[in-house]
Design a protein around this motif. Structure first.
Motif, mmCIF file in Angstrom:
data_model
loop_
_atom_site.group_PDB
_atom_site.id
_atom_site.type_symbol
_atom_site.label_atom_id
_atom_site.label_comp_id
_atom_site.label_asym_id
_atom_site.label_seq_id
_atom_site.Cartn_x
_atom_site.Cartn_y
_atom_site.Cartn_z
ATOM 1 N N THR A 1 0.827 -1.206 0.000
ATOM 2 C CA THR A 1 0.000 0.000 0.000
ATOM 3 C C THR A 1 0.860 1.254 0.000
ATOM 4 N N ARG B 1 1.868 0.627 -10.483
ATOM 5 C CA ARG B 1 0.657 -0.156 -10.712
ATOM 6 C C ARG B 1 0.696 -1.377 -9.798
ATOM 7 N N ASP C 1 -3.032 -10.768 -7.418
ATOM 8 C CA ASP C 1 -3.790 -9.519 -7.484
ATOM 9 C C ASP C 1 -5.048 -9.609 -6.636
ATOM 10 N N SER C 2 -5.782 -10.697 -6.766
ATOM 11 C CA SER C 2 -7.035 -10.849 -6.016
ATOM 12 C C SER C 2 -6.783 -10.950 -4.515
ATOM 13 N N ARG D 1 -6.273 -7.389 -3.240
ATOM 14 C CA ARG D 1 -7.519 -6.622 -3.288
ATOM 15 C C ARG D 1 -8.481 -7.063 -2.189
ATOM 16 N N HIS E 1 -9.779 -4.500 0.778
ATOM 17 C CA HIS E 1 -11.173 -4.203 1.091
ATOM 18 C C HIS E 1 -11.494 -4.480 2.546
ATOM 19 N N PRO F 1 -15.315 3.121 -1.897
ATOM 20 C CA PRO F 1 -14.730 1.986 -2.634
ATOM 21 C C PRO F 1 -13.473 2.433 -3.360
ATOM 22 N N LEU F 2 -12.316 1.932 -2.956
ATOM 23 C CA LEU F 2 -11.056 2.328 -3.559
ATOM 24 C C LEU F 2 -10.450 1.167 -4.345
ATOM 25 N N THR F 3 -9.762 1.506 -5.405
ATOM 26 C CA THR F 3 -8.995 0.512 -6.160
ATOM 27 C C THR F 3 -7.523 0.884 -6.087
ATOM 28 N N PRO F 4 -6.617 -0.069 -6.162
ATOM 29 C CA PRO F 4 -5.179 0.240 -6.064
ATOM 30 C C PRO F 4 -4.703 1.255 -7.098
ATOM 31 N N HIS F 5 -5.308 1.253 -8.286
ATOM 32 C CA HIS F 5 -4.810 2.134 -9.343
ATOM 33 C C HIS F 5 -5.113 3.606 -9.050
ATOM 34 N N GLN F 6 -6.120 3.861 -8.203
ATOM 35 C CA GLN F 6 -6.438 5.249 -7.877
ATOM 36 C C GLN F 6 -5.265 5.944 -7.197
#
Length: 311
Positions: free
Chosen positions: A22, A31, A110-111, A114, A118, A135-140
């Motif tokens: 993180t 990425r 990856d999963s 993630r 979460h 809701p956040l995604t790693p790419h943000q």
């Protein structure tokens, strides 16, 4: 991001490996596909002792590097020790898959990251200004990294290199996003001149774009402690600091602490000058004091709302 980067929340990660992933995503702009497959020997010392993170850009299929801070370097060393302890024969990855990986030859999935992300977001109650879960995604975080650099006036070519973009097109996209965000906040914020009068800009008017360009230039080139210079770009000002009797000076609620402190100093100067019989100094500062009182009085009406927005 203040919630995400809170030390207390970061310490709530049950897995130090995912905590480090993180931090690398947030502070390095990588990425997730690149971060989870980082090589075991990732940090590289460079000139002046500054550490760099070497990685394989999975999208561009090439080697790249990004500077990192001392905290991340220390965390990477600690992660390497954990990997060596778990897999004595070594692993090619800094973040090996934690389960069903007896030889350490597979990287974390990856999963897997993630799912853990979460769960961590829910445990920390990361929420928006309305108290709703975000809701956040790693790419943000890659976008966050880029916009922060642009906000700090880092040249776009430097940002492009740090993000390892192949062209300037994507990098310029972040600059446009940042400019639009700053402009929106500026247009919505309260602005007053030295008379305490509210100054408004019509963003949809025929001169809207030109007015914003002048304002942005002033914000970038005139760093004042208590407001902004509204002088046209073609003119120069002989004064190094904000002049509180200048008709093009603007200020807003974010400068109220500085304005109040300046009012206190002005009152003190007036009292001292009065006792010493310096009538001219008293006269000059009485005008400054009157302008400060008008500006503070008008801005005080918006302070609770401004404070809420800032928090």
């Amino acid at each position: 991001m203040a919630q995400i980067e809170s030390p207390a929340n970061l310490d709530r990660w049950p897995d130090p490996a995912c905590r480090l992933v993180t931090l690398i995503l947030v502070r390095g702009g990588l990425r997730i596909s690149t971060a989870r497959t980082l090589a075991f020997a990732a940090p590289t010392p460079a000139g002046q002792g500054a550490p760099y993170l070497r990685y394989f850009n999975t999208k561009m299929r090439r080697e790249a590097a990004v500077p990192i801070d001392d905290e991340i370097e220390a965390d990477i060393r600690a992660q390497q020790r954990r990997v060596r302890q778990r897999w004595p024969d070594g692993s090619p990855y800094l973040f090996p898959r934690p389960h069903a990986n007896p030889t350490g030859k597979s990287s974390i999935g990856d999963s897997t990251y993630r799912r853990r992300l979460h769960r961590w977001l829910r445990a920390c109650d990361i929420h928006d200004e309305h108290g709703r879960p975000v809701p956040l995604t790693p790419h943000q975080w890659r976008h966050t990294f880029a916009c922060r650099l642009i906000n700090r006036d880092v040249p776009q070519e430097v940002v492009r290199v740090l993000l390892d973009h192949d062209s300037h097109r994507m990098t310029s996209h972040y600059a446009k996003i940042t400019d639009q965000t700053v402009r929106r906040h500026w247009e919505q914020a309260t602005k007053v001149n030295i008379k305490g009068e509210r100054v408004t800009l019509d963003p949809d008017g025929p001169l809207g774009q030109a007015q914003w360009a002048k304002t942005r230039y002033g914000m970038a080139t005139q760093t004042l402690s208590n407001g902004y210079c509204g002088l046209p770009v073609q003119k120069s000002c002989p004064h190094a600091n904000a002049c509180l009797t200048c008709p093009v000076f603007l200020t807003g609620p974010e400068f109220l602490p500085e304005l109040r402190e300046q009012r206190h100093r002005t009152l003190t100067l007036i009292d001292v000058s009065t006792s010493k019989g310096h009538a001219r100094v008293v006269e000059m500062n009485q005008q400054v004091l009157a302008n400060l009182d008008r500006m503070i009085g008008e801005l005080d009406t918006d302070e609770p709302e401004a404070t809420a927005d800032a928090s």
